[in-house]
Design a protein around this motif. Structure first.
Motif, PDB file in Angstrom:
ATOM      1  N   SER A   1       0.839  -1.199   0.000  1.00 46.29           N
ATOM      2  CA  SER A   1       0.000   0.000   0.000  1.00 46.29           C
ATOM      3  C   SER A   1       0.875   1.251   0.000  1.00 46.29           C
ATOM      4  O   SER A   1       0.472   2.295  -0.523  1.00 46.29           O
ATOM      5  CB  SER A   1      -0.950  -0.005   1.191  1.00 46.29           C
ATOM      6  OG  SER A   1      -0.214  -0.009   2.404  1.00 46.29           O
TER       7      SER A   1
ATOM      8  N   GLN B   1       1.623   1.897  -3.638  1.00 48.33           N
ATOM      9  CA  GLN B   1       0.416   2.350  -4.327  1.00 48.33           C
ATOM     10  C   GLN B   1       0.141   3.823  -4.019  1.00 48.33           C
ATOM     11  O   GLN B   1      -0.242   4.591  -4.910  1.00 48.33           O
ATOM     12  CB  GLN B   1      -0.783   1.480  -3.948  1.00 48.33           C
ATOM     13  CG  GLN B   1      -0.678   0.040  -4.444  1.00 48.33           C
ATOM     14  CD  GLN B   1      -0.541  -0.055  -5.957  1.00 48.33           C
ATOM     15  OE1 GLN B   1      -1.183   0.678  -6.689  1.00 48.33           O
ATOM     16  NE2 GLN B   1       0.306  -0.959  -6.418  1.00 48.33           N
ATOM     17  N   GLY B   2       0.352   4.231  -2.767  1.00 44.20           N
ATOM     18  CA  GLY B   2       0.158   5.629  -2.398  1.00 44.20           C
ATOM     19  C   GLY B   2       1.204   6.535  -3.034  1.00 44.20           C
ATOM     20  O   GLY B   2       0.888   7.636  -3.506  1.00 44.20           O
TER      21      GLY B   2
ATOM     22  N   ARG C   1       2.856   5.905  -5.825  1.00 43.11           N
ATOM     23  CA  ARG C   1       2.565   5.915  -7.261  1.00 43.11           C
ATOM     24  C   ARG C   1       1.426   6.898  -7.571  1.00 43.11           C
ATOM     25  O   ARG C   1       1.516   7.700  -8.499  1.00 43.11           O
ATOM     26  CB  ARG C   1       2.186   4.504  -7.717  1.00 43.11           C
ATOM     27  CG  ARG C   1       1.836   4.396  -9.177  1.00 43.11           C
ATOM     28  CD  ARG C   1       1.411   2.957  -9.524  1.00 43.11           C
ATOM     29  NE  ARG C   1       1.204   2.804 -10.948  1.00 43.11           N
ATOM     30  CZ  ARG C   1       0.100   3.193 -11.584  1.00 43.11           C
ATOM     31  NH1 ARG C   1      -0.905   3.728 -10.918  1.00 43.11           N
ATOM     32  NH2 ARG C   1      -0.009   3.017 -12.889  1.00 43.11           N
ATOM     33  N   ALA C   2       0.373   6.847  -6.774  1.00 39.12           N
ATOM     34  CA  ALA C   2      -0.760   7.747  -6.979  1.00 39.12           C
ATOM     35  C   ALA C   2      -0.348   9.209  -6.784  1.00 39.12           C
ATOM     36  O   ALA C   2      -0.771  10.092  -7.534  1.00 39.12           O
ATOM     37  CB  ALA C   2      -1.902   7.379  -6.028  1.00 39.12           C
ATOM     38  N   ALA C   3       0.517   9.460  -5.797  1.00 41.68           N
ATOM     39  CA  ALA C   3       0.990  10.826  -5.549  1.00 41.68           C
ATOM     40  C   ALA C   3       1.813  11.336  -6.726  1.00 41.68           C
ATOM     41  O   ALA C   3       1.680  12.493  -7.145  1.00 41.68           O
ATOM     42  CB  ALA C   3       1.806  10.875  -4.264  1.00 41.68           C
ATOM     43  N   LYS C   4       2.674  10.484  -7.283  1.00 45.12           N
ATOM     44  CA  LYS C   4       3.508  10.906  -8.416  1.00 45.12           C
ATOM     45  C   LYS C   4       2.650  11.177  -9.648  1.00 45.12           C
ATOM     46  O   LYS C   4       2.852  12.175 -10.349  1.00 45.12           O
ATOM     47  CB  LYS C   4       4.576   9.841  -8.723  1.00 45.12           C
ATOM     48  CG  LYS C   4       5.501  10.206  -9.859  1.00 45.12           C
ATOM     49  CD  LYS C   4       6.292  11.474  -9.567  1.00 45.12           C
ATOM     50  CE  LYS C   4       7.212  11.823 -10.724  1.00 45.12           C
ATOM     51  NZ  LYS C   4       7.990  13.028 -10.465  1.00 45.12           N
ATOM     52  N   LEU C   5       1.709  10.285  -9.940  1.00 48.42           N
ATOM     53  CA  LEU C   5       0.846  10.483 -11.104  1.00 48.42           C
ATOM     54  C   LEU C   5      -0.062  11.704 -10.925  1.00 48.42           C
ATOM     55  O   LEU C   5      -0.402  12.368 -11.900  1.00 48.42           O
ATOM     56  CB  LEU C   5       0.014   9.235 -11.385  1.00 48.42           C
ATOM     57  CG  LEU C   5       0.798   8.055 -11.960  1.00 48.42           C
ATOM     58  CD1 LEU C   5      -0.096   6.824 -12.083  1.00 48.42           C
ATOM     59  CD2 LEU C   5       1.419   8.410 -13.299  1.00 48.42           C
ATOM     60  N   SER C   6      -0.421  12.015  -9.688  1.00 51.60           N
ATOM     61  CA  SER C   6      -1.218  13.201  -9.429  1.00 51.60           C
ATOM     62  C   SER C   6      -0.384  14.468  -9.640  1.00 51.60           C
ATOM     63  O   SER C   6      -0.852  15.437 -10.218  1.00 51.60           O
ATOM     64  CB  SER C   6      -1.762  13.166  -7.997  1.00 51.60           C
ATOM     65  OG  SER C   6      -2.465  14.338  -7.712  1.00 51.60           O
TER      66      SER C   6
ATOM     67  N   PRO D   1       0.947  14.108 -14.194  1.00 51.87           N
ATOM     68  CA  PRO D   1       0.071  13.187 -14.910  1.00 51.87           C
ATOM     69  C   PRO D   1       0.484  12.902 -16.355  1.00 51.87           C
ATOM     70  O   PRO D   1      -0.065  12.009 -16.983  1.00 51.87           O
ATOM     71  CB  PRO D   1      -1.291  13.879 -14.867  1.00 51.87           C
ATOM     72  CG  PRO D   1      -0.963  15.325 -14.747  1.00 51.87           C
ATOM     73  CD  PRO D   1       0.314  15.402 -13.967  1.00 51.87           C
TER      74      PRO D   1
ATOM     75  N   THR E   1       1.177   6.475 -17.560  1.00 50.97           N
ATOM     76  CA  THR E   1       0.474   5.322 -16.998  1.00 50.97           C
ATOM     77  C   THR E   1       1.378   4.512 -16.080  1.00 50.97           C
ATOM     78  O   THR E   1       0.916   3.605 -15.405  1.00 50.97           O
ATOM     79  CB  THR E   1      -0.029   4.401 -18.133  1.00 50.97           C
ATOM     80  OG1 THR E   1       1.080   4.034 -18.949  1.00 50.97           O
ATOM     81  CG2 THR E   1      -1.080   5.104 -18.975  1.00 50.97           C
TER      82      THR E   1
ATOM     83  N   SER F   1       7.233   9.932 -14.003  1.00 51.82           N
ATOM     84  CA  SER F   1       5.980   9.542 -14.651  1.00 51.82           C
ATOM     85  C   SER F   1       6.274   9.296 -16.123  1.00 51.82           C
ATOM     86  O   SER F   1       6.921  10.124 -16.771  1.00 51.82           O
ATOM     87  CB  SER F   1       4.935  10.645 -14.515  1.00 51.82           C
ATOM     88  OG  SER F   1       4.602  10.856 -13.169  1.00 51.82           O
TER      89      SER F   1
END
Length: 137
Positions: free
Chosen positions: A9, A12-13, A15-20, A23, A38, A61
């Motif tokens: 997790s 996953q957090g 990864r989500a922060a970097k893509l946010s 993008p 992606t 990213s």
């Protein structure tokens, strides 16, 4: 992507922060191509001593194509290191992946991105003596 650290997790957090935060594919943006990111890539691969959970500056990213090129060139166990990890050039003509360029290779050359590198009118238009040529650019 089921192996550690990608199944955690914490990853996953991250990864989500970097893509946010980023993008779009960072290597594509350097070529002025807009492509959705992606994949989140470790700048220094874990297998090569990189931190599994680096700060966002230690991640990139990327679109799938750029990620696959970089991974095969630099991160793969059989990679020779002789291929460029990020292919192409930015709008100023500088390589995106600067590895292998001689230090100071571009010294004395003004690169500001505000105009063409040469006088394109002289390169593209033949002006005969005592006649005016039309500008094509």
């Amino acid at each position: 992507m089921a192996s550690w650290p990608y199944s955690t997790s914490q990853w996953q957090g991250l990864r989500a922060a970097k893509l946010s935060a980023s993008p779009l594919c960072e290597p594509c943006l350097r070529r002025e191509v807009v492509e959705a990111a992606t994949v989140v890539d470790h700048v220094v691969a874990i297998a090569k001593g990189g931190d599994p959970f680096p700060p966002l500056s230690g991640l990139m990213s990327m679109c799938t194509e750029c990620h696959n090129i970089k991974t095969n060139a630099k991160d793969h166990p059989n990679a020779t290191g002789f291929r460029r990890a990020l292919k192409g050039f930015d709008v100023d003509g500088n390589p995106i992946d600067g590895e292998g360029w001689e230090p100071g290779a571009f010294e004395g050359r003004a690169i500001d991105g505000q105009g063409p590198a040469r006088k394109t009118n002289e390169d593209l238009v033949l002006i005969l003596p005592d006649q005016e040529g039309d500008l094509w650019v």
